[in-house]
Enzyme design. Structure first.
Site, mmCIF file in Angstrom:
data_model
loop_
_atom_site.group_PDB
_atom_site.id
_atom_site.type_symbol
_atom_site.label_atom_id
_atom_site.label_comp_id
_atom_site.label_asym_id
_atom_site.label_seq_id
_atom_site.Cartn_x
_atom_site.Cartn_y
_atom_site.Cartn_z
ATOM 1 N N ASN A 1 47.273 43.218 38.976
ATOM 2 C CA ASN A 1 46.440 43.328 40.166
ATOM 3 C C ASN A 1 47.326 43.496 41.396
ATOM 4 O O ASN A 1 48.550 43.517 41.300
ATOM 5 C CB ASN A 1 45.550 42.089 40.331
ATOM 6 C CG ASN A 1 44.417 42.033 39.328
ATOM 7 O OD1 ASN A 1 43.807 43.051 39.016
ATOM 8 N ND2 ASN A 1 44.125 40.841 38.832
ATOM 9 N N HIS B 1 36.846 46.405 36.489
ATOM 10 C CA HIS B 1 37.686 47.549 36.867
ATOM 11 C C HIS B 1 36.973 48.867 36.570
ATOM 12 O O HIS B 1 37.584 49.853 36.165
ATOM 13 C CB HIS B 1 39.040 47.513 36.145
ATOM 14 C CG HIS B 1 39.835 46.271 36.399
ATOM 15 N ND1 HIS B 1 40.589 46.090 37.543
ATOM 16 C CD2 HIS B 1 39.982 45.144 35.677
ATOM 17 C CE1 HIS B 1 41.174 44.906 37.498
ATOM 18 N NE2 HIS B 1 40.816 44.305 36.378
#
Length: 520
Positions: free
Chosen positions: A132, A59
């Site tokens: 997510n 990320h």
């Protein structure tokens, strides 16, 4: 930007001392060497060397914004959390969206899952949701997380991302099939962060005043509607604007087009988790809505862009262990691993006192016995007691008032695999594939083929065998697409279509070119 204006602010160093010149170093004469006593120069050089904190391992590239979370349905029957006691309760929040596998320099529109992290500054303390844009994940045991991420990163010899590593890992761990079908479907490349759903993915819990526990799945549905890009569109955008998602989110908020998401939960009473036919704590599985329908409980709106990206987004620290009274975890193995790993990553990346940074600081009072450490950002509690218990008015634990109900556990400690009844890797991916419209199924064939077709034949065969079990139509469609791409490839570039990797003595992996013929 505003119109230019003359500055009336005096430049200082980090200690507030005025700076005589920011143009010329202090030297011994006009042509002489720089003097060590030029502390302004030394400070600037030392600060510059340290102005980049290590990027996130995953990320790494993300954008975000602040906004407002609002409760649309009070649920005191499910939780004692103050946030959900009264309809209409609001709190400030932060959202960060991200790609997963690539570094900060990656284009926004690569095919990848998207991170969906939320921080709510509630009156009981920070509540974080780390999820997510898909309701499932690749693996379900945290001991495999590092291996999975390594397979998505760069090859140790070539320095490039490797389709072979990816599909080798995926093919040897068929539990990944559900997630990969999401990724190689249309949702693998959202049109922008505003146009994707989010999911807590993990099984969390809530608990009420009677001590009853409920397991929950969190869902965040885009009120802008789910919109996606084809791989061709994404590739074109990446060449023109690799920060396309960044710009889209920022500019929409600047225009006053504040993106919104509807917040819903699925609720499973604790007792039902013991007998439900799908393992309720398996991160690679979803709970069918027919059994556990969605219950809308809130919405959130993003309406404030960060004033400084580094301070408010790059230093933002999300962690699933941030759970105020009324919120809880579950026996979800991946969640259990993340409860530790996220906070530990923040301590390494931005320092042990990261929670004091303004973007991470709780809106509620903070009273701990944590002291000292690098970059302490506040008064370090001055002369307050540094131990507990003490006789000088230091903070004390709240006891039963905030204690989560006991979690019933049975069995002997061991390294357990998953129950045989839950080893069906193919049913839910098959159901997902058959929900896709024919046009999306055709795109799935091509999306898989472009990546799987670049791997050695034995990896292709293994993975195609899994896709056959998901649905014979899926396996054959990808197989046909790979063969078509090989047949149409320019002979001059066939040798670069496929990469193979072999291990030399000592376990070193070495890349080797493999020609691709039309008769493969």
């Amino acid at each position: 930007m505003t119109a230019p204006r003359e500055s009336t602010t005096a430049l200082t160093n980090a200690q507030g001392d005025p700076v005589a010149s920011n143009e010329n170093s202090l030297t011994a004469g006009q042509r002489g060497p720089v003097l060590l006593q030029d502390h302004h120069l030394l400070e600037r050089m030392a600060q510059f060397n340290r102005e980049r904190v290590p990027e996130r391992v995953v990320h790494a590239k993300g954008s975000g914004a602040f906004g407002t979370f609002r409760v649309t349905r009070a649920i005191p029957e499910l939780t004692v959390a103050q946030l959900f006691q009264t309809e209409g309760t609001e709190c400030r929040m932060l959202a960060r969206f991200s790609t997963v596998a690539g570094e900060r320099g990656f284009a926004d529109t690569v095919r990848d899952p998207r991170g969906f992290a939320l921080k709510m500054y509630t009156e009981d303390g920070n509540w974080d949701m780390v999820g997510n844009n898909t309701p499932v994940f690749f693996v379900r045991d945290p001991v495999k997380f590092q291996d999975f991420i390594h397979s998505q990163k760069r090859h140790p010899a070539t320095g490039r991302r490797s389709e072979t590593m990816m599909f080798d890992f995926w093919g040897l761990r068929p539990e990944t099939l559900h997630q990969t079908l999401y990724i190689f479907g249309d949702r693998g490349i959202p049109r922008g962060y505003r146009f994707m759903n989010g999911y807590g993915s993990h099984t969390y819990s809530l608990w009420n005043a009677a001590g009853e526990r409920f397991y929950v799945k969190w869902h965040f549905h885009s009120q802008q509607g789910v919109q996606n890009l084809t791989e061709e569109e994404a590739t074109e955008i990446a060449g023109k604007n690799p920060d396309f998602y960044f710009q889209d989110l920022h500019d929409a908020i600047e225009r006053g087009e504040f993106p919104k998401w509807r917040v819903s939960i699925q609720v499973m009473p604790e007792a039902e988790a013991e007998t439900y036919h799908i393992h309720p704590f398996d991160l690679t599985k979803v709970w069918p809505h027919a059994d556990y329908p969605l219950m809308e409980v809130g919405e959130f709106e993003l309406n404030e862009n960060p004033r400084n990206y580094f301070a408010e987004i790059e230093q933002a620290a999300f962690e699933p262990s941030n759970m105020p009274r009324g919120f809880g975890a579950s026996p979800d193995k991946m969640l259990q691993g993340r409860l530790m790993s996220y906070a530990d990553a923040h301590r390494y990346r931005i320092g042990v006192n990261y929670a004091q940074l303004p973007v991470n600081k709780a809106a509620s009072p903070v009273n701990t016995y944590n002291r000292d450490g690098q970059t302490r950002f506040d008064g370090n509690y001055e002369g307050a007691p540094v131990y507990e218990p003490n006789s000088f008015g230091g903070p004390v634990a709240s006891g039963e008032a905030v204690q989560e109900p006991p979690l019933k556990l049975t069995g002997e400690a061991g390294r357990y695999g998953w129950p045989e009844t839950d080893e069906d890797y193919f049913a839910q991916p098959g159901a997902l594939f058959r929900l896709m419209k024919p046009a999306e199924q055709q795109r799935v064939y091509g999306n898989y083929a472009r990546h799987l077709g670049a791997t050695p034949q034995f990896i292709q065969d293994r993975y195609l065998g899994h896709l056959d079990k998901v649905d014979p139509k899926l396996g054959q469609g990808v197989r046909d697409a790979i063969n078509a791409m090989k047949a149409e490839a320019d002979p001059q570039i066939r040798t670069v279509l496929t990469e193979t990797h072999t291990y030399a003595a000592g376990g070193q992996m070495k890349p080797q070119p493999q020609a691709v013929g039309t008769d493969d």
